[in-house]
Write an enzyme that holds these catalytic residues in place. Sequence first.
Site, PDB file in Angstrom:
ATOM      1  N   TYR A  25     -22.126   9.203  19.992  1.00 58.86           N
ATOM      2  CA  TYR A  25     -21.374   9.944  18.964  1.00 58.86           C
ATOM      3  C   TYR A  25     -21.372   8.878  17.697  1.00 58.86           C
ATOM      4  CZ  TYR A  25     -16.924  11.219  16.266  1.00 58.86           C
ATOM      5  OH  TYR A  25     -16.129  11.529  15.394  1.00 58.86           O
ATOM      6  N   PHE A  46      -8.393  20.713  14.522  1.00 59.82           N
ATOM      7  CA  PHE A  46      -7.281  20.027  14.482  1.00 59.82           C
ATOM      8  C   PHE A  46      -7.090  19.262  12.982  1.00 59.82           C
ATOM      9  CE2 PHE A  46      -6.270  15.365  15.537  1.00 59.82           C
ATOM     10  CZ  PHE A  46      -4.871  15.368  15.237  1.00 59.82           C
ATOM     11  N   ILE A  47      -7.765  18.424  12.534  1.00 51.55           N
ATOM     12  CA  ILE A  47      -7.541  17.850  11.308  1.00 51.55           C
ATOM     13  C   ILE A  47      -7.714  18.632  10.273  1.00 51.55           C
ATOM     14  CG2 ILE A  47      -8.402  15.976   9.720  1.00 51.55           C
ATOM     15  CD1 ILE A  47      -9.320  14.270  12.225  1.00 51.55           C
ATOM     16  N   ALA A  92     -16.434  19.461   9.701  1.00 50.89           N
ATOM     17  CA  ALA A  92     -17.227  20.264  10.936  1.00 50.89           C
ATOM     18  C   ALA A  92     -18.032  19.007  11.581  1.00 50.89           C
ATOM     19  CB  ALA A  92     -17.966  21.429  10.418  1.00 50.89           C
ATOM     20  N   LYS A 127     -22.540   9.634  13.806  1.00 49.63           N
ATOM     21  CA  LYS A 127     -21.625   9.427  12.741  1.00 49.63           C
ATOM     22  C   LYS A 127     -22.350   8.563  11.663  1.00 49.63           C
ATOM     23  CE  LYS A 127     -18.089  11.900  12.473  1.00 49.63           C
ATOM     24  NZ  LYS A 127     -18.182  13.330  11.910  1.00 49.63           N
ATOM     25  N   GLN A 138     -19.226  17.714  15.767  1.00 49.55           N
ATOM     26  CA  GLN A 138     -18.954  17.778  17.316  1.00 49.55           C
ATOM     27  C   GLN A 138     -18.138  16.244  17.390  1.00 49.55           C
ATOM     28  OE1 GLN A 138     -18.258  16.466  20.505  1.00 49.55           O
ATOM     29  NE2 GLN A 138     -19.862  15.201  19.884  1.00 49.55           N
TER      30      GLN A 138
END
Length: 348
Positions: free
Chosen positions: A165, A27-28, A96, A169, A98
């Site tokens: 998540y 998407f981005i 890239a 990150k 998840q």
Amino acid sequence: MSVTAVGVDPPTDLMPRRVLVTGGAGFIGSHVVARLMLMGSEVRVLDNFSTGRIENLADAVSGGLTEADIVSGDIRAPEGVEVIHEWQPDVVVHLAAQPSVPTARRSPLYDADVNVFGTVNVLDACARGGVRLLINATSSDIFGSVAAHELPVREDHPIAPVSPYGVSKAVGVHYLDWYGRQHGLSYTSMVFGNVYGPRQEGGDCGVVSLMADALLGGRQVVIHDDGTQTRDFIYVSDVAEAIAVACHHNAVGMVNIASGRQTSVNEVYDTVRQASGVDNAARYEPLPWPDEVRNMALDTTKARELLGWYPKVSFTEGVRLTVRDARRRQAGSQILSPVRALERAISH
Ligand SMILES: NC(=O)c1ccc[n+]([C@@H]2O[C@H](COP(=O)([O-])OP(=O)(O)OC[C@H]3O[C@@H](n4cnc5c(N)ncnc54)[C@H](O)[C@@H]3O)[C@@H](O)[C@H]2O)c1
């Protein structure tokens, strides 16, 4: 120094010649690839097409992206990042990942595999490959739950994630810091708010697209909790612009890329309803998970001061464009023939 649409002209001696975009079919990433090509850089995409789609690259293909510029590979494999040694980009934009909070809750192992192991593999290749600048994508989820009086959050706020998540990150951010200190890797690590816009789709995608798809498809929207929880929404072309501007600058470390303001889920729903012209009532359900962040907004002062970047697209306008894209997708738009040819080439 002259004033432009983004505030200040970027220094021309830092014009990136070659830029590799990991996750460039996502998407981005697909918006970033098209934006970087407009700026005149040679661009390559590294993607394993797990959530990315070749159709997302239609604009880039029209602008000259070829089959040779699309590397099908996995960032977790040593051979997946070989392109960094072989092609020698001066800038790597690492998108890239998840990217889904619910998927990370269901499969923390998979999330860590891609977001931690994959990211270290990319950072290691960049450090060894002499990349001038790494631009990393991270998320406001690294800050976890922040007290109301500390919003909007500044970049120096303590990192304290509450979801898997957010943890993966955040680990990426700590590894970046280590590669910077130990190996001299220069980086700009962008903390994105909730990015929304055309091409965002799929099971766990952003709330704006989910609501638009549901309303246009005649399905009822489910809002968890009472809908007064807030997020910081940023339109995808503003994010692509921030990355393009950052490519021309030296590293600035962590920098928030967001709107700076809180928007509640109920406000999002009202805006999507107005843009779609569909006036269904939402159904409210209790939160099925305990690690939900209540309120979020990011302070964008640093981006404005160091990159001359600030968001241009209002939330109302961004939602209007996103709903228009959802309508087009639901009507089943034609895919450009050069993209079909690339799709066939990559799947063989
Ligand atoms: N969308 C948001 O609101 C948001 C917010 C904060 C941060 N981010 C971050 O921005 C980045 C891009 O997110 P997005 O929303 O475009 O998601 P996306 O799923 O559309 O894009 C991710 C891309 O990475 C690719 N990919 C996944 N695993 C890979 C692997 N092992 N090897 C190679 N390619 C792989 C996918 O195929 C996809 O093209 C991610 O790092 C995400 O964590 C996104």
